[in-house]
Structure formats: C-alpha cells, structure tokens
Design an enzyme around this catalytic site. Sequence first.
Site, PDB file in Angstrom:
ATOM      1  N   ASP A  75       0.871  -1.178   0.000  1.00 46.94           N
ATOM      2  CA  ASP A  75       0.000   0.000   0.000  1.00 46.94           C
ATOM      3  C   ASP A  75       0.908   1.227   0.000  1.00 46.94           C
ATOM      4  O   ASP A  75       1.149   1.842   1.033  1.00 46.94           O
ATOM      5  CB  ASP A  75      -0.888  -0.032   1.249  1.00 46.94           C
ATOM      6  CG  ASP A  75      -1.948   1.053   1.241  1.00 46.94           C
ATOM      7  OD1 ASP A  75      -2.140   1.688   0.186  1.00 46.94           O
ATOM      8  OD2 ASP A  75      -2.577   1.273   2.288  1.00 46.94           O
ATOM      9  N   ARG A  83       4.660   3.125   2.884  1.00 46.50           N
ATOM     10  CA  ARG A  83       5.193   1.960   3.598  1.00 46.50           C
ATOM     11  C   ARG A  83       6.681   1.806   3.270  1.00 46.50           C
ATOM     12  O   ARG A  83       7.465   1.415   4.133  1.00 46.50           O
ATOM     13  CB  ARG A  83       4.451   0.678   3.202  1.00 46.50           C
ATOM     14  CG  ARG A  83       2.935   0.794   3.153  1.00 46.50           C
ATOM     15  CD  ARG A  83       2.306   1.341   4.422  1.00 46.50           C
ATOM     16  NE  ARG A  83       0.862   1.448   4.294  1.00 46.50           N
ATOM     17  CZ  ARG A  83       0.101   2.291   4.976  1.00 46.50           C
ATOM     18  NH1 ARG A  83       0.658   3.119   5.844  1.00 46.50           N
ATOM     19  NH2 ARG A  83      -1.203   2.322   4.809  1.00 46.50           N
ATOM     20  N   ARG A 145      -5.123  12.256  -0.100  1.00 51.83           N
ATOM     21  CA  ARG A 145      -4.874  11.036  -0.880  1.00 51.83           C
ATOM     22  C   ARG A 145      -5.530  11.104  -2.257  1.00 51.83           C
ATOM     23  O   ARG A 145      -5.209  10.303  -3.142  1.00 51.83           O
ATOM     24  CB  ARG A 145      -5.376   9.819  -0.111  1.00 51.83           C
ATOM     25  CG  ARG A 145      -4.725   9.649   1.252  1.00 51.83           C
ATOM     26  CD  ARG A 145      -5.450   8.624   2.098  1.00 51.83           C
ATOM     27  NE  ARG A 145      -5.360   7.290   1.516  1.00 51.83           N
ATOM     28  CZ  ARG A 145      -6.160   6.277   1.859  1.00 51.83           C
ATOM     29  NH1 ARG A 145      -7.134   6.467   2.747  1.00 51.83           N
ATOM     30  NH2 ARG A 145      -5.997   5.099   1.312  1.00 51.83           N
ATOM     31  N   LYS A 175      -8.468   2.744  -6.516  1.00 51.66           N
ATOM     32  CA  LYS A 175      -9.356   2.554  -5.371  1.00 51.66           C
ATOM     33  C   LYS A 175     -10.042   3.879  -5.049  1.00 51.66           C
ATOM     34  O   LYS A 175      -9.588   4.936  -5.526  1.00 51.66           O
ATOM     35  CB  LYS A 175      -8.547   2.045  -4.160  1.00 51.66           C
ATOM     36  CG  LYS A 175      -7.402   2.982  -3.724  1.00 51.66           C
ATOM     37  CD  LYS A 175      -6.534   2.328  -2.682  1.00 51.66           C
ATOM     38  CE  LYS A 175      -5.451   3.290  -2.206  1.00 51.66           C
ATOM     39  NZ  LYS A 175      -4.521   2.649  -1.251  1.00 51.66           N
ATOM     40  N   HIS A 176     -11.138   3.883  -4.329  1.00 54.22           N
ATOM     41  CA  HIS A 176     -11.856   2.787  -3.694  1.00 54.22           C
ATOM     42  C   HIS A 176     -13.226   2.740  -4.367  1.00 54.22           C
ATOM     43  O   HIS A 176     -14.068   3.601  -4.094  1.00 54.22           O
ATOM     44  CB  HIS A 176     -12.017   3.021  -2.210  1.00 54.22           C
ATOM     45  CG  HIS A 176     -10.720   3.324  -1.477  1.00 54.22           C
ATOM     46  ND1 HIS A 176     -10.105   4.569  -1.497  1.00 54.22           N
ATOM     47  CD2 HIS A 176      -9.918   2.537  -0.718  1.00 54.22           C
ATOM     48  CE1 HIS A 176      -9.000   4.528  -0.769  1.00 54.22           C
ATOM     49  NE2 HIS A 176      -8.847   3.304  -0.283  1.00 54.22           N
ATOM     50  N   HIS A 188     -12.502   2.407   8.161  1.00 55.99           N
ATOM     51  CA  HIS A 188     -11.729   1.598   9.106  1.00 55.99           C
ATOM     52  C   HIS A 188     -12.511   1.408  10.403  1.00 55.99           C
ATOM     53  O   HIS A 188     -12.297   0.431  11.126  1.00 55.99           O
ATOM     54  CB  HIS A 188     -10.387   2.265   9.425  1.00 55.99           C
ATOM     55  CG  HIS A 188      -9.425   2.246   8.283  1.00 55.99           C
ATOM     56  ND1 HIS A 188      -9.376   3.245   7.337  1.00 55.99           N
ATOM     57  CD2 HIS A 188      -8.473   1.347   7.926  1.00 55.99           C
ATOM     58  CE1 HIS A 188      -8.431   2.970   6.456  1.00 55.99           C
ATOM     59  NE2 HIS A 188      -7.869   1.835   6.780  1.00 55.99           N
ATOM     60  N   ASP A 260     -10.800  -3.857  -0.130  1.00 60.02           N
ATOM     61  CA  ASP A 260     -10.069  -3.128   0.892  1.00 60.02           C
ATOM     62  C   ASP A 260      -9.913  -4.090   2.069  1.00 60.02           C
ATOM     63  O   ASP A 260     -10.475  -5.198   2.064  1.00 60.02           O
ATOM     64  CB  ASP A 260     -10.839  -1.867   1.285  1.00 60.02           C
ATOM     65  CG  ASP A 260      -9.935  -0.758   1.819  1.00 60.02           C
ATOM     66  OD1 ASP A 260      -8.768  -1.056   2.146  1.00 60.02           O
ATOM     67  OD2 ASP A 260     -10.400   0.384   1.925  1.00 60.02           O
TER      68      ASP A 260
END
Length: 516
Positions: A75, A83, A145, A175-176, A188, A260
Amino acid sequence: MTTVVRGSDTLTRDALTVLQPGFVGTTAPEWLLRQIGEGLSAVGLFGRNIVTPEQLTALTAQLRAERDDVLVAIDEEGGDVTRLEVRDGSSFPGNYALGTVDDIDLTRDVARELGRRLADCGVDLNWAPSADVNANPDNPVIGVRAFGADAGLVGRHTIAYVEGMQAAGVAGCVKHFPGHGDTNVDSHHALPRIDVGLDTLYARDLPPFRDAIAAGTKAVMSAHILVPALDAENPATLSRRILTGLLREELGFEGLIITDGIEMQAIASTYGIERGTVLSLAAGVDAICVGGGLADEGTVLRLRDAIVAAVRSGDLAEERLADAAARVRALADWTRRARKAVPVPGAEEQEGTAPGTGRSDVGLVAARRAIRVTAGSLPYEPVTAGPYVASFAPEANIAVGAETPWGVAPELVKLLPDTVTETFSDPSAQTAELVGNMLARAADRRIVAVVRDVHRHPWMAAALDAVVEARPDTVVVEMGVNRAAPKGALHIATHGAARVCGRAAAEVITGGAAGA
C-alpha cells in the site's frame, strides 16, 4: 463450525490463491512460507515489514525462493501514505500535490519512479492510486490522498499514474470503487453511507474509474461503503450489483478486483471476516486483502476454511472461486512478463535525475511545484536563524498511520540547526493556556506554525488564530487540504505532509523559491 481441510487439493489451493495476507516481521515467518508452498499466491506488505530497500529486497527474494510467481503487494501511495519510507517520510508528494500542479507528465514521471523503486525491491502490485473524487472537504480518510475534487482532474491524473506505475512493471490498483470521496466516516471504523443520486455518481464518482479501466489498470479495489442508489442493502465490497453488474459488465473491467482490508470495521463489525470474505467473492471479488490488523496464520486458515466450506455447502459457486483464482494467476503472469520488459535501472533518466546516481529526485521537483504561497500584509523577511516550530497534529487516520514522521521541523533543522520544535495534539487543551505557554517558549524566535486540515479541527483553528494575533510575523504552513483562509506573514500550502513537502516548505521559509 469451521471446516477443517487437509491436503492441497484444487479447492484448497484456490481458496489460498485468493487471499492477500500480511504478516509481522522483517523476514518471512515459517508459517507464511509454508502457506505459500500450499498455494498462497500473494502477500501484502505494510510499514512494519520494511526497514531499508536492501532488507525489503532480501524479503521479497525469500518469498520468491518458495514460489517464484507469488505476488508481492504493498500500500504505497507516496505522500502521506507510505510503507516504503514509513520511518522517514516519503520522497514523493501525494496525489493532492500532483493534482494541484496539474501536469500529467509530472504525475506519470512520479508514478514511474515510485514504481521503479518498488520493482527494484521485488514488489509487483501496488494498492494505489486513489481514484476517489474528494467531494467532501471534511472527509476524514481520503483528503490529500485524492488528486482533487474535480472528476476530470482526478481522471486524467489517475490515467497518468497508472501508466507510469505499470510502465515500471508494477501493477496498479485504483481505489476505492465506486468512490470514497463523499464520506464523512472512516470505513476503518464504521460503514460510511453516500446518499447521492445516480446522476451525481455517474458524473462525479465513476468517471475516474472508467478512465483508469480504459488506461489498462490491472486491478481495482472495492470500497466498504453503502451507496443506496446502486445497492440499498449491501456495501460495495459485498454487492454483486456494484462489482459484477456495474464494474464488470457495464464498465467492462476484466482485471483483478481486490477488497479493501476485510478486517476493517465497516465489514468485520457487521458481517465478520469469514462471512464478509465469502460474500465478497460471491459478489465478484477476486482477491481478499487482509493483514493490516490481523496478520497471523490463524487468520489465513480461518478465511481459507470459510471459503472451502462455502463452496461445499453451495453458498459460493466453485466456478466463481475458480474464476477468481485464475484472475490472480493471470496478474502474477503479467507482472513476471512486465518485469522482464522493463529497461535496466539507470538506462533511462527523467527530469530531476541527479547526475551519476541513476536515481531521480522527481519527487522533490513535484513537491516544490505544488507549493502555493500567500503573502500577508507585512513584508516577508525570510527566517535566517533557528525558529520555534509549533506543529498542531490531529489524530492520524489508520491509512496514514502514526508511525510516519511529518511536518517542516526536521527539514528546517537541516537548514537551520538551532531550530526548536514542539508538537501539540490535545484537542481538549484550553486555547489561552496552550498559546500562552507556546509564546513563552518561543521567546524572541520567529514562529512557524504547522497545521494539517485546520478547517476540520476547531481547536487547531482557534490556537492558530491566537498565535497569529499575538505574533503577526508568524509563518503558517498548511500540510493538509487547503480550505481555510490564509493567515500569517506568509502562508504556505504544501498540499500534503510527505517529507519532500516539508523540504519544499523549509526552502521557502528560509528564502528559497518554489516553482509553480
């Protein structure tokens, strides 16, 4: 009751093939290597798995020593969500900065360089970019984002990003779907709901995905959101109407559909991860992303067994599972062929390549171009001695994570070593007391106030107003969505909080010029 499956029959292997789990550690645990041998076809990497490029390269080599066609996913959006550089901050600005510059060649170059670095480390599937149109400025999880709030802008930059990433031999994943930009809830934590009509969805949210499909994106990630105009009962990840009817049949997407994180509360708290996995596959999903929170062998076995049991009970068609597994294998085959077709690193250089290094600083070039400066009423005097940097930090969402450093202070320290910095993150703090203490500690130093989405945080806005009123020569740096009115002797909008965005802002603060 969980069905226990023994052996490596076709059904069990297909069930493992559609999983994309994570793990804990910087080397592959024995259980993960064993599951790859049993049929697991993909592994997801997170910040906890990465220390250096060299370590990451060794890790992916370890995985492929067990099975050379395993997909290694990450990701890595660049910008706030990194990351690859989780410990230091990203060398690339995120989508909002790229959309602000609005140069599709630059976006393509950034994505290609990021893709090259991923490919060099053995990563071949990137769960990026976000193709969401950030229609709600109070969105708590998309924000910077997204490339922006305009469907046309988001669409053209999504195309450029996918082209750049895949030119490096790394599969992109937009995405998404069908669009997470008009939410005020983070999936989340709970299930967001988007209550707009079909006309709005087709004019605003869907066009970037249509554009990405036309550009050849290899994967699409579903959103855990409820969109009643499309399906009044099921979240998109579990909706056959949305994934098969809309994405496959109407939009013509033939690539890999990935969920996701299936353990996100929007699904897990209502359906549970086992039932959510089965329902998503039945709806048209091909691969299950899991491991951001649940990252152990038990989770893999639970999902594997749930899939097998669903096929044996008739709740999931065996042909649907076989089709999903075949799509995973097809993407793995594409990535292997794409890697062989990519030029040798260093054979090509882009704008911003440092001479003799073979590495590009196109990310810093992009961050500098994304800077927008608004001068106050007073003539601006560049900061030439160590300032007092006050960073107002909101709680980080899970996608961004709290472990990645952000802000201007680390970069100002490199330019002005006597810089003093302090972070404030308590929304319950009394404004007068907070600001009074801050001013006392700043003393006669220039103040640089750093905020992130100040328009969404009343405590932050109140503190900033009080600081600027007391010290009109304050420099204000907004590193989130730039919605609030400019304040201070100089207002700098970076359009993201990546390390390179901090560097670009520090250059302006000390008298450098950002090129727009």
